[in-house]
Design a protein around this motif. Structure first.
Motif, PDB file in Angstrom:
ATOM      1  N   SER A 114       2.775   7.087   8.805  1.00 32.28           N
ATOM      2  CA  SER A 114       3.578   7.480   9.956  1.00 32.28           C
ATOM      3  C   SER A 114       4.747   7.896   8.751  1.00 32.28           C
ATOM      4  O   SER A 114       5.848   7.264   7.939  1.00 32.28           O
ATOM      5  CB  SER A 114       3.820   6.912  10.654  1.00 32.28           C
ATOM      6  N   GLU A 115       5.861   8.550   9.965  1.00 36.83           N
ATOM      7  CA  GLU A 115       7.206   9.247   9.448  1.00 36.83           C
ATOM      8  C   GLU A 115       8.664   7.886   9.597  1.00 36.83           C
ATOM      9  O   GLU A 115       8.431   7.538   8.348  1.00 36.83           O
ATOM     10  CB  GLU A 115       7.922  10.138  10.684  1.00 36.83           C
TER      11      GLU A 115
ATOM     12  N   LYS B  28       0.502  -1.095  -0.389  1.00 38.21           N
ATOM     13  CA  LYS B  28       0.397  -0.170   0.338  1.00 38.21           C
ATOM     14  C   LYS B  28       1.019   1.399   0.517  1.00 38.21           C
ATOM     15  O   LYS B  28       0.474   2.154  -0.750  1.00 38.21           O
ATOM     16  CB  LYS B  28      -1.268   0.129   1.599  1.00 38.21           C
ATOM     17  N   TRP B  29       1.830   1.727   1.580  1.00 41.21           N
ATOM     18  CA  TRP B  29       2.458   2.465   1.290  1.00 41.21           C
ATOM     19  C   TRP B  29       3.617   2.851  -0.070  1.00 41.21           C
ATOM     20  O   TRP B  29       3.906   3.526  -0.369  1.00 41.21           O
ATOM     21  CB  TRP B  29       3.371   2.281   2.550  1.00 41.21           C
ATOM     22  N   GLY B  30       4.144   1.435  -0.700  1.00 44.91           N
ATOM     23  CA  GLY B  30       4.804   1.656  -1.893  1.00 44.91           C
ATOM     24  C   GLY B  30       3.950   2.098  -2.804  1.00 44.91           C
ATOM     25  O   GLY B  30       4.928   3.230  -3.649  1.00 44.91           O
ATOM     26  N   VAL B  31       3.548   1.745  -3.411  1.00 47.52           N
ATOM     27  CA  VAL B  31       2.191   2.542  -4.540  1.00 47.52           C
ATOM     28  C   VAL B  31       2.483   3.503  -4.142  1.00 47.52           C
ATOM     29  O   VAL B  31       2.178   4.455  -5.384  1.00 47.52           O
ATOM     30  CB  VAL B  31       1.003   1.554  -5.090  1.00 47.52           C
TER      31      VAL B  31
ATOM     32  N   ALA C  64       9.883   6.795   6.119  1.00 45.23           N
ATOM     33  CA  ALA C  64      11.655   6.518   5.376  1.00 45.23           C
ATOM     34  C   ALA C  64      11.641   5.490   5.517  1.00 45.23           C
ATOM     35  O   ALA C  64      12.516   5.032   3.971  1.00 45.23           O
ATOM     36  CB  ALA C  64      11.773   6.706   7.146  1.00 45.23           C
ATOM     37  N   SER C  65      10.988   4.174   6.001  1.00 47.94           N
ATOM     38  CA  SER C  65      11.050   2.597   5.694  1.00 47.94           C
ATOM     39  C   SER C  65      10.357   2.560   3.816  1.00 47.94           C
ATOM     40  O   SER C  65      12.009   2.274   3.502  1.00 47.94           O
ATOM     41  CB  SER C  65      10.557   1.530   6.956  1.00 47.94           C
TER      42      SER C  65
END
Length: 124
Positions: free
Chosen positions: A59-60, A32-35, A64-65
């Motif tokens: 989230s921060e 989800k976050w990668g996309v 970052a990750s």
């Protein structure tokens, strides 16, 4: 359909099998976050705070990750400027741009059909 799993495996034997590196790439790119981070970067070079605002809800720590992972994968470029205060900018690499050129039709389709899929409405 232009391509199928069988056709992909003819060109790249073992593609998408359990031990294949493609599974790792899928995990990084299709999370989800990668996309959402990659999608945000299609608008051009962006600083951290703007990325965080664009990718609402991240989230921060997760931002970052995700950025570190996508940078290691060669999809995102991180440029740090030796200024006070420090300035860091993120953009897609040529590989990231190529990936997103292929993913944008999917993103557009999802944007157009998400409501009807989630609500169970019949397609028009």
């Amino acid at each position: 359909m232009d391509v199928s799993l069988a056709e992909i495996r003819k060109r790249a034997p073992g593609a998408f099998e359990a031990a294949c590196p493609s599974r790792v790439v899928l995990d990084h790119v299709m999370s989800k976050w990668g996309v959402l981070v990659l999608l945000a970067l299609t608008d051009g070079t962006t600083r951290w705070a703007q990325l965080r605002r664009t990718v609402e809800g991240i989230s921060e720590k997760m931002l970052a990750s995700t950025l570190r992972t996508l940078e290691r994968d060669g999809l995102v470029l991180r440029v740090s400027y030796p200024e006070v205060p420090p300035r860091v900018e993120y953009s897609l690499t040529p590989r990231g741009e190529e990936l997103m050129a292929r993913m944008m039709p999917l993103m557009a389709w999802i944007g157009e059909h998400a409501d009807e899929i989630v609500t169970g409405a019949a397609p028009e």
